[in-house]
Write a protein that holds these residues in place. Structure first.
Motif, PDB file in Angstrom:
ATOM      1  N   GLU A 233      -3.003  27.542  -6.582  1.00 43.19           N
ATOM      2  CA  GLU A 233      -4.277  27.827  -5.924  1.00 43.19           C
ATOM      3  C   GLU A 233      -4.445  29.339  -5.743  1.00 43.19           C
ATOM      4  OE1 GLU A 233      -6.887  26.488  -2.050  1.00 43.19           O
ATOM      5  OE2 GLU A 233      -4.707  26.519  -1.862  1.00 43.19           O
TER       6      GLU A 233
ATOM      7  N   SER B  95      -7.880  24.138  -7.494  1.00 38.40           N
ATOM      8  CA  SER B  95      -8.657  24.291  -6.270  1.00 38.40           C
ATOM      9  C   SER B  95      -8.489  23.030  -5.449  1.00 38.40           C
ATOM     10  CB  SER B  95     -10.131  24.547  -6.590  1.00 38.40           C
ATOM     11  OG  SER B  95     -10.676  23.437  -7.279  1.00 38.40           O
TER      12      SER B  95
ATOM     13  N   TYR C  34      -6.200  18.069  -5.196  1.00 37.29           N
ATOM     14  CA  TYR C  34      -6.310  19.278  -6.007  1.00 37.29           C
ATOM     15  C   TYR C  34      -6.918  18.924  -7.353  1.00 37.29           C
ATOM     16  CZ  TYR C  34      -3.074  21.437  -2.694  1.00 37.29           C
ATOM     17  OH  TYR C  34      -2.473  21.931  -1.564  1.00 37.29           O
TER      18      TYR C  34
ATOM     19  N   THR D 207      -8.801  24.149 -12.395  1.00 36.73           N
ATOM     20  CA  THR D 207      -9.947  25.023 -12.640  1.00 36.73           C
ATOM     21  C   THR D 207     -10.034  25.286 -14.142  1.00 36.73           C
ATOM     22  OG1 THR D 207      -8.635  27.033 -12.417  1.00 36.73           O
ATOM     23  CG2 THR D 207      -9.664  26.154 -10.392  1.00 36.73           C
TER      24      THR D 207
END
Length: 179
Positions: free
Chosen positions: A48, A54, A66, A69
């Protein structure tokens, strides 16, 4: 082993929380390399921080979910596309142990080799039996576990062969007095 990349790869499949990632990793690798849940969450925090995953919020059960990305997807794609670097081999405790055993007085190197051979042959037998059992009942989802088992079998076979070579070298050294 790259836990970082493994978690990213699993997140490509779908968003998950830490414990789900741990379970998926162990299911797909046959739990050959168990993950500590603390290691999973520490790795997720770093991912992260680096912008590769993210937090999607809470799943309703108190778990932080989670997702990967775009940058994380690019990193895992590059990981799959590249080869594993063999330039800096991992430490091999058995090789270190034998290297020290032959260089120190009063260590029965042959006994060290024999002790390790017993463990290595047992591991080879266990992996081979596991492979037979999985192959007999193979489902399409077992392919990942079969690949891991094949790797473990080859590693155990190579270790037994290397121990045989070590033993042969010890015999050669004993035949050459004065060294």
């Amino acid at each position: 082993m790259s836990i970082r990349h493994s978690l990213l790869a699993l997140l490509q499949d779908q968003p998950r929380y830490g414990y789900e990632l741990r379970v998926e990793f162990e299911d797909r690798t046959g739990a050959a390399w168990p993950l500590n849940i603390g290691q999973v969450y520490t790795t997720l925090d770093r991912l992260e921080r680096d912008g590769l995953v993210s937090k999607d919020g809470d799943d309703g059960g108190g778990h932080v979910v989670y997702s990967i990305t775009d940058a994380g997807a690019e990193e895992v794609e590059a990981w799959f596309a590249g080869a594993v670097d063999r330039g800096n081999p991992p430490r091999n405790e058995i090789a270190i142990k034998l290297a020290l055993a032959v260089s120190l007085p009063d260590v029965d190197t042959s006994a060290v080799i024999q002790s390790q051979r017993e463990v290595s042959v047992k591991a080879l037998q266990e992996h081979t039996q596991a492979r037979k059992a999985v192959s007999a009942n193979q489902r399409s989802s077992d392919t990942a576990w079969l690949l891991v088992l094949d790797s473990l079998i080859f590693q155990a076979e190579a270790e037994v062969r290397w121990l045989d070579l070590c033993e042969a070298r010890m015999v050669q050294v004993q035949r050459r007095p004065g060294e």
